[in-house]
Write a protein that holds these residues in place. Structure first.
Motif, PDB file in Angstrom:
ATOM      1  N   ASP A  20      -3.640  -1.670  -0.052  1.00 25.65           N
ATOM      2  CA  ASP A  20      -4.346  -1.338   1.189  1.00 25.65           C
ATOM      3  C   ASP A  20      -5.839  -1.632   1.057  1.00 25.65           C
ATOM      4  O   ASP A  20      -6.451  -2.171   1.967  1.00 25.65           O
ATOM      5  CB  ASP A  20      -4.151   0.138   1.554  1.00 25.65           C
ATOM      6  CG  ASP A  20      -2.770   0.456   2.103  1.00 25.65           C
ATOM      7  OD1 ASP A  20      -2.028  -0.482   2.474  1.00 25.65           O
ATOM      8  OD2 ASP A  20      -2.436   1.659   2.172  1.00 25.65           O
ATOM      9  N   THR A  48      -5.559  -4.160  16.570  1.00 28.45           N
ATOM     10  CA  THR A  48      -4.435  -3.552  17.269  1.00 28.45           C
ATOM     11  C   THR A  48      -4.710  -3.675  18.769  1.00 28.45           C
ATOM     12  O   THR A  48      -5.866  -3.810  19.190  1.00 28.45           O
ATOM     13  CB  THR A  48      -4.282  -2.058  16.905  1.00 28.45           C
ATOM     14  OG1 THR A  48      -5.456  -1.348  17.279  1.00 28.45           O
ATOM     15  CG2 THR A  48      -3.981  -1.867  15.421  1.00 28.45           C
ATOM     16  N   ARG A  91      -7.196   2.233   3.528  1.00 30.27           N
ATOM     17  CA  ARG A  91      -7.228   1.511   4.809  1.00 30.27           C
ATOM     18  C   ARG A  91      -8.557   1.670   5.531  1.00 30.27           C
ATOM     19  O   ARG A  91      -8.624   1.560   6.764  1.00 30.27           O
ATOM     20  CB  ARG A  91      -6.074   1.988   5.686  1.00 30.27           C
ATOM     21  CG  ARG A  91      -4.731   1.557   5.119  1.00 30.27           C
ATOM     22  CD  ARG A  91      -3.612   1.828   6.042  1.00 30.27           C
ATOM     23  NE  ARG A  91      -3.610   3.212   6.505  1.00 30.27           N
ATOM     24  CZ  ARG A  91      -2.530   3.918   6.726  1.00 30.27           C
ATOM     25  NH1 ARG A  91      -1.351   3.380   6.569  1.00 30.27           N
ATOM     26  NH2 ARG A  91      -2.619   5.150   7.135  1.00 30.27           N
ATOM     27  N   GLU A 113     -11.400   1.056  10.472  1.00 30.00           N
ATOM     28  CA  GLU A 113     -10.183   1.767  10.100  1.00 30.00           C
ATOM     29  C   GLU A 113      -9.017   0.839  10.385  1.00 30.00           C
ATOM     30  O   GLU A 113      -8.973   0.192  11.433  1.00 30.00           O
ATOM     31  CB  GLU A 113     -10.038   3.057  10.903  1.00 30.00           C
ATOM     32  CG  GLU A 113     -11.143   4.054  10.614  1.00 30.00           C
ATOM     33  CD  GLU A 113     -11.026   5.332  11.428  1.00 30.00           C
ATOM     34  OE1 GLU A 113      -9.928   5.608  11.978  1.00 30.00           O
ATOM     35  OE2 GLU A 113     -12.033   6.058  11.514  1.00 30.00           O
ATOM     36  N   SER A 115      -4.773  -0.034  10.570  1.00 29.16           N
ATOM     37  CA  SER A 115      -3.446   0.509  10.823  1.00 29.16           C
ATOM     38  C   SER A 115      -2.572   0.306   9.584  1.00 29.16           C
ATOM     39  O   SER A 115      -2.967  -0.386   8.635  1.00 29.16           O
ATOM     40  CB  SER A 115      -2.818  -0.199  12.023  1.00 29.16           C
ATOM     41  OG  SER A 115      -2.506  -1.542  11.684  1.00 29.16           O
ATOM     42  N   GLU A 116      -1.364   0.853   9.618  1.00 31.37           N
ATOM     43  CA  GLU A 116      -0.435   0.640   8.504  1.00 31.37           C
ATOM     44  C   GLU A 116      -0.094  -0.841   8.333  1.00 31.37           C
ATOM     45  O   GLU A 116       0.264  -1.279   7.253  1.00 31.37           O
ATOM     46  CB  GLU A 116       0.844   1.444   8.724  1.00 31.37           C
ATOM     47  CG  GLU A 116       0.661   2.923   8.504  1.00 31.37           C
ATOM     48  CD  GLU A 116       1.957   3.689   8.616  1.00 31.37           C
ATOM     49  OE1 GLU A 116       3.032   3.086   8.435  1.00 31.37           O
ATOM     50  OE2 GLU A 116       1.883   4.899   8.878  1.00 31.37           O
ATOM     51  N   GLN A 117      -0.210  -1.623   9.418  1.00 36.37           N
ATOM     52  CA  GLN A 117       0.085  -3.053   9.362  1.00 36.37           C
ATOM     53  C   GLN A 117      -1.119  -3.883   8.906  1.00 36.37           C
ATOM     54  O   GLN A 117      -1.047  -5.102   8.849  1.00 36.37           O
ATOM     55  CB  GLN A 117       0.547  -3.549  10.740  1.00 36.37           C
ATOM     56  CG  GLN A 117       1.866  -2.966  11.214  1.00 36.37           C
ATOM     57  CD  GLN A 117       1.738  -1.504  11.660  1.00 36.37           C
ATOM     58  OE1 GLN A 117       0.720  -1.094  12.208  1.00 36.37           O
ATOM     59  NE2 GLN A 117       2.770  -0.722  11.420  1.00 36.37           N
ATOM     60  N   SER A 121      -7.890  -0.852  13.742  1.00 34.25           N
ATOM     61  CA  SER A 121      -7.553   0.055  14.838  1.00 34.25           C
ATOM     62  C   SER A 121      -8.780   0.769  15.395  1.00 34.25           C
ATOM     63  O   SER A 121      -8.762   1.227  16.537  1.00 34.25           O
ATOM     64  CB  SER A 121      -6.518   1.086  14.388  1.00 34.25           C
ATOM     65  OG  SER A 121      -7.016   1.845  13.306  1.00 34.25           O
ATOM     66  N   LYS A 122      -9.847   0.865  14.594  1.00 31.87           N
ATOM     67  CA  LYS A 122     -11.075   1.508  15.068  1.00 31.87           C
ATOM     68  C   LYS A 122     -12.281   0.858  14.410  1.00 31.87           C
ATOM     69  O   LYS A 122     -12.259   0.541  13.216  1.00 31.87           O
ATOM     70  CB  LYS A 122     -11.065   3.002  14.761  1.00 31.87           C
ATOM     71  CG  LYS A 122     -12.227   3.746  15.383  1.00 31.87           C
ATOM     72  CD  LYS A 122     -12.031   5.241  15.328  1.00 31.87           C
ATOM     73  CE  LYS A 122     -13.114   5.936  16.142  1.00 31.87           C
ATOM     74  NZ  LYS A 122     -12.903   7.386  16.139  1.00 31.87           N
TER      75      LYS A 122
END
Length: 144
Positions: A20, A48, A91, A113, A115-117, A121-122
């Protein structure tokens, strides 16, 4: 049935954090590179769909990839970004950027930040001083 020892799951967890962290570092570098090159489709692929972009100094928030891309394509001036330092942990990634608009230079910090992918995301964009947002982007942002 044979069970794995708990120690192995700790090793697996550590490997995931390293993976990660490596992904976050690579994504952070790609984020700056794609912005600098104005590669909007490449940038979109890093985000995302519901990415959130915040600027605490102006108290503005943008939600979603389309609005974030439009904000950047409409941003005035001949701006340029260069990463001076990238730090990643799991992450999360933090960037210290050299930002130039014409002859003016400023430092900025960006928090990412993932995501798990491994997608962003932020994004929180910190500038040295608070300022009033320029007119003309009200259609893209919400204020808090």
């Amino acid at each position: 049935m044979h069970r794995r020892p708990a120690r192995l799951s700790l090793v697996e967890a550590r490997v995931r954090v390293v993976d990660d962290t490596s992904t976050a570092r690579q994504t952070a570098h790609a984020y700056v590179d794609l912005l600098e090159r104005r590669d909007w489709s490449g940038l979109a692929a890093l985000l995302t769909d519901d990415v959130v972009y915040e600027m605490p100094q102006t108290r503005e928030r943008i939600r979603g990839t389309d609005a974030f891309l439009r904000f950047n394509t409409e941003y005035p001036g001949d701006w340029h970004l260069r990463p001076r330092r990238v730090i990643a942990d799991g992450r999360l990634a933090a960037l210290l950027l050299d930002v130039r608009v014409g002859d003016e230079q400023q430092d900025a910090c960006v928090w990412l930040e993932m995501s798990e992918q491994g997608l962003i995301s932020k994004i929180i964009d910190y500038w040295p001083e608070p300022y009033d947002p320029p007119q003309g982007r009200e259609h893209l942002v919400e204020r808090w």
